[in-house]
Scaffold this active site. Structure first.
Site, PDB file in Angstrom:
ATOM      1  CG  LEU A 180      -0.187  18.590  -0.223  1.00  0.00           C
ATOM      2  CD1 LEU A 180      -0.325  17.778   1.432  1.00  0.00           C
ATOM      3  CD2 LEU A 180       0.615  19.828  -0.347  1.00  0.00           C
ATOM      4  N   GLY A 181      -0.181  14.930  -3.195  1.00  0.00           N
ATOM      5  CA  GLY A 181       0.403  13.822  -3.635  1.00  0.00           C
ATOM      6  C   GLY A 181      -1.075  12.845  -3.946  1.00  0.00           C
ATOM      7  CD  GLU A 182      -2.998  12.028  -8.481  1.00  0.00           C
ATOM      8  OE1 GLU A 182      -3.934  11.119  -9.081  1.00  0.00           O
ATOM      9  OE2 GLU A 182      -2.857  12.766  -9.349  1.00  0.00           O
ATOM     10  N   GLY A 188      -1.874   5.432  -6.850  1.00  0.00           N
ATOM     11  CA  GLY A 188      -3.039   4.387  -6.392  1.00  0.00           C
ATOM     12  C   GLY A 188      -4.770   4.872  -5.986  1.00  0.00           C
ATOM     13  CB  SER A 197      -4.177   7.275  -1.696  1.00  0.00           C
ATOM     14  OG  SER A 197      -3.165   6.720  -1.874  1.00  0.00           O
ATOM     15  CB  VAL A 200      -1.890  13.356   0.504  1.00  0.00           C
ATOM     16  CG1 VAL A 200      -1.830  14.269   1.571  1.00  0.00           C
ATOM     17  CG2 VAL A 200      -0.982  12.246   0.316  1.00  0.00           C
ATOM     18  CE  LYS A 253      -2.753   7.425   2.357  1.00  0.00           C
ATOM     19  NZ  LYS A 253      -1.732   6.928   2.981  1.00  0.00           N
ATOM     20  CG  ASP A 264       7.950   3.067   1.587  1.00  0.00           C
ATOM     21  OD1 ASP A 264       9.358   2.447   1.499  1.00  0.00           O
ATOM     22  OD2 ASP A 264       7.398   3.471   0.645  1.00  0.00           O
TER      23      ASP A 264
END
Ligand SMILES: *[C@@H]1O[C@H](CO)[C@@H](O)[C@H](O)[C@H]1NC(C)=O
Length: 379
Positions: free
Chosen positions: A36-38, A40, A42, A44, A59, A225
């Site tokens: 789904l996303g990344e 650094g 990490s 997901v 995650k 954030d």
């Protein structure tokens, strides 16, 4: 494909069947559907439980240097945040479902955090509106904004009691949490003489027996954030604050230049620029940064709900303005006729975007104003 290979490499015994990679957490297999996303270290993933086919977000954080890793310390902090607000039973802040830490033979660690999966974010909704040249009705904006404020209120008014500290750390990671660092894990790791060293930490210190356990202490936390991409929309249509990786103690006294630079670096890494408060853009010494940074971000978010972009992003898009400069000058424009929105709503944005943090409303004041406004627009 790279990322799948890195999972396989780090967790080989979990994948007897290489065609269908999965991770096992507490005896439940989670099949990886897609990335789904990344960012650094990490990643997901969207995963599916083999028990009930339910979807989750997982995650995965790689910590090459094990317990000494800054990434590792941050992921422990993040996990603690997913548990921290549990006792308030708020639907407006994300909570984790499970987490495991795997220690590899090479001394590195991999942290897995199982989270609820949400299909869309407030940013997705805004993107759609922009694409279709459409607008969100004021009452919908208010409804979402009130939910966000309710979540944020829990963070900003966070209270702890010494008796609750033992429960706030999940058993499975308790050892890691206690051995990971002697510094203040809930604050920012500022250099010596920083607020970190003289702040009381509810989870590190053994309270003297003379203090009654019901004594509670206000320790405001800030999300740091806040932006539409970090507000997910639940199946019930409620806004949920996610990504608690930068959430930490809100009040930070800046006593010297080194501390100012450390906080500025933190902000650069964690606080998305178009939503970043001016006092985090240029941190000055002998100042105090507080939860009012989130209020600034809320103002930007509210503007984005109305006009599609953060106010400073919009100035950059329309006038080629230098976004950093625009933020530090508090310079933005309201579209003609307020784009059809009420002047009360525009006023809330203006209040949040005061350069002087003390002049911005508290989240409680914001809630009061917005609830009042939504009542009136119901009439
Ligand atoms: C924008 O302004 C900041 C100072 O506020 C400056 O450091 C930066 O170089 C400027 N960026 C551009 C692209 O001019």
């Amino acid at each position: 494909m790279d990322t799948l290979i890195s999972i396989l490499g780090s967790c080989l015994p979990c994948f007897p069947d290489l065609s269908s990679p999965y991770v096992t957490i507490k005896n439940v297999k989670y099949r990886i559907i897609k990335l789904l996303g990344e960012g650094g270290f990490s990643y997901v993933y969207l995963v599916k439980s083999s028990v009930n086919d339910a979807q989750y977000a997982m995650k995965k954080i790689r910590c090459p240097f094990g317990s000494n890793d800054e990434t590792y310390k941050n992921s422990i902090k993040e996990i603690k945040n997913y548990h921290r607000f549990l006792k308030f039973g708020t639907p407006y802040i994300i909570q984790s479902i499970e987490e495991i830490i795997i220690s590899e033979v090479d001394g590195s660690k991999t942290v897995y955090i199982l989270l609820p999966y949400f299909e869309k974010s407030l940013q997705d909704i805004i993107n759609n509106l922009v694409m279709n040249d459409d607008k969100m009705p004021e009452e919908d904006i208010l409804k979402i904004f009130i939910g966000i404020c309710r979540g944020l209120k829990v963070m900003h008014n966070y209270k702890t009691t010494t008796s609750q500290s033992a429960q706030s750390v999940p058993n499975s990671i308790a050892d890691d949490v206690h051995s990971s660092t002697s510094a203040d894990e809930d604050g920012l790791l500022l250099p010596p003489q920083g607020p970190a060293s003289d702040d009381e930490d509810e989870e590190n210190g053994d309270a003297p027996p003379s203090i009654p356990t019901e004594l509670s202490q206000l320790i405001p936390f800030a999300h740091r954030d806040i932006k539409p991409a970090n507000v997910m929309i639940s199946a019930e249509g409620l806004p949920v604050l996610v990504d608690l990786g930068s959430c930490s103690k809100a009040r930070i006294k800046i006593r010297n230049r080194q501390q100012a630079l450390t906080l500025q670096d933190f902000a650069q890494e964690h606080c998305t620029l178009p939503y970043r408060a001016p006092e985090l853009l240029d941190v000055v010494k002998n100042s105090e940064v507080t939860e009012k940074t989130d209020i600034w971000s809320l103002g930007c978010l509210l503007y984005a709900c109305c006009f599609g972009y953060s106010p400073f992003e919009k100035l950059e898009l329309e006038q080629g303005a230098n976004i950093s400069l625009a933020i530090s000058q508090g310079k933005y424009i309201m579209p003609k006729n307020n784009g059809g929105y009420s002047s009360e709503l525009m006023d809330i944005i203006n209040q949040c975007l005061k350069l002087n943090p003390d002049k911005r409303p508290t989240v409680d004041q914001l809630l009061e104003t917005t609830i009042e406004l939504s009542r009136n627009s119901d009439l």
